[in-house]
Design a protein around this motif. Sequence first.
Motif, PDB file in Angstrom:
ATOM      1  N   PHE A  37       0.864  -1.172   0.000  1.00  0.00           N
ATOM      2  CA  PHE A  37       0.000   0.000   0.000  1.00  0.00           C
ATOM      3  C   PHE A  37       0.900   1.221   0.000  1.00  0.00           C
ATOM      4  O   PHE A  37       2.079   1.135   0.337  1.00  0.00           O
ATOM      5  N   ARG A  45      -4.372   6.076   2.632  1.00  0.00           N
ATOM      6  CA  ARG A  45      -3.544   4.964   2.179  1.00  0.00           C
ATOM      7  C   ARG A  45      -4.301   4.202   1.086  1.00  0.00           C
ATOM      8  O   ARG A  45      -5.505   3.958   1.198  1.00  0.00           O
ATOM      9  N   MET A 109      -7.687  -2.623   3.227  1.00  0.00           N
ATOM     10  CA  MET A 109      -6.682  -2.514   4.287  1.00  0.00           C
ATOM     11  C   MET A 109      -6.998  -3.347   5.511  1.00  0.00           C
ATOM     12  O   MET A 109      -6.107  -3.938   6.124  1.00  0.00           O
ATOM     13  N   TRP A 115       1.861  -5.227   9.492  1.00  0.00           N
ATOM     14  CA  TRP A 115       2.294  -4.119   8.644  1.00  0.00           C
ATOM     15  C   TRP A 115       3.757  -3.797   8.897  1.00  0.00           C
ATOM     16  O   TRP A 115       4.238  -3.898  10.030  1.00  0.00           O
TER      17      TRP A 115
END
Length: 125
Positions: A37, A45, A109, A115
Amino acid sequence: QVQLEDAGGGLVKAGESLRLSCAASGGTFSGYTVAWFRQAAGKEREFVAAIRWSGGNRYSSDSVKGRFSISKDKAGSAVFLQIENLKPEDTAVYYCAVGRPIMSAVSTMSMYYYWGQGTQVTVSS
């Protein structure tokens, strides 16, 4: 728990290329989908590309098709985002993420639960 380290960003000129990497520690990517992303300053994002470890299916945003390509290494511990012909509008922080989204939600997301810390890509004109 999988920990992600994304790297490879930098300051480049328009038209140049970059290869971002996402490395896993504490586990491998086997069984997961790994995505990239990006988030530009003042913007939300957005999804860039993803690859399913099993089967290797690839997905990418229409806005980057033809210039961005995602790949993985055979060891199961790294994913790469190759970016060609960089443009100033590609300037953003790029994040890798890991999850198990269904195919229709690969760009969502909230489907990703690990992440990386992000790597800055800055493209000058």
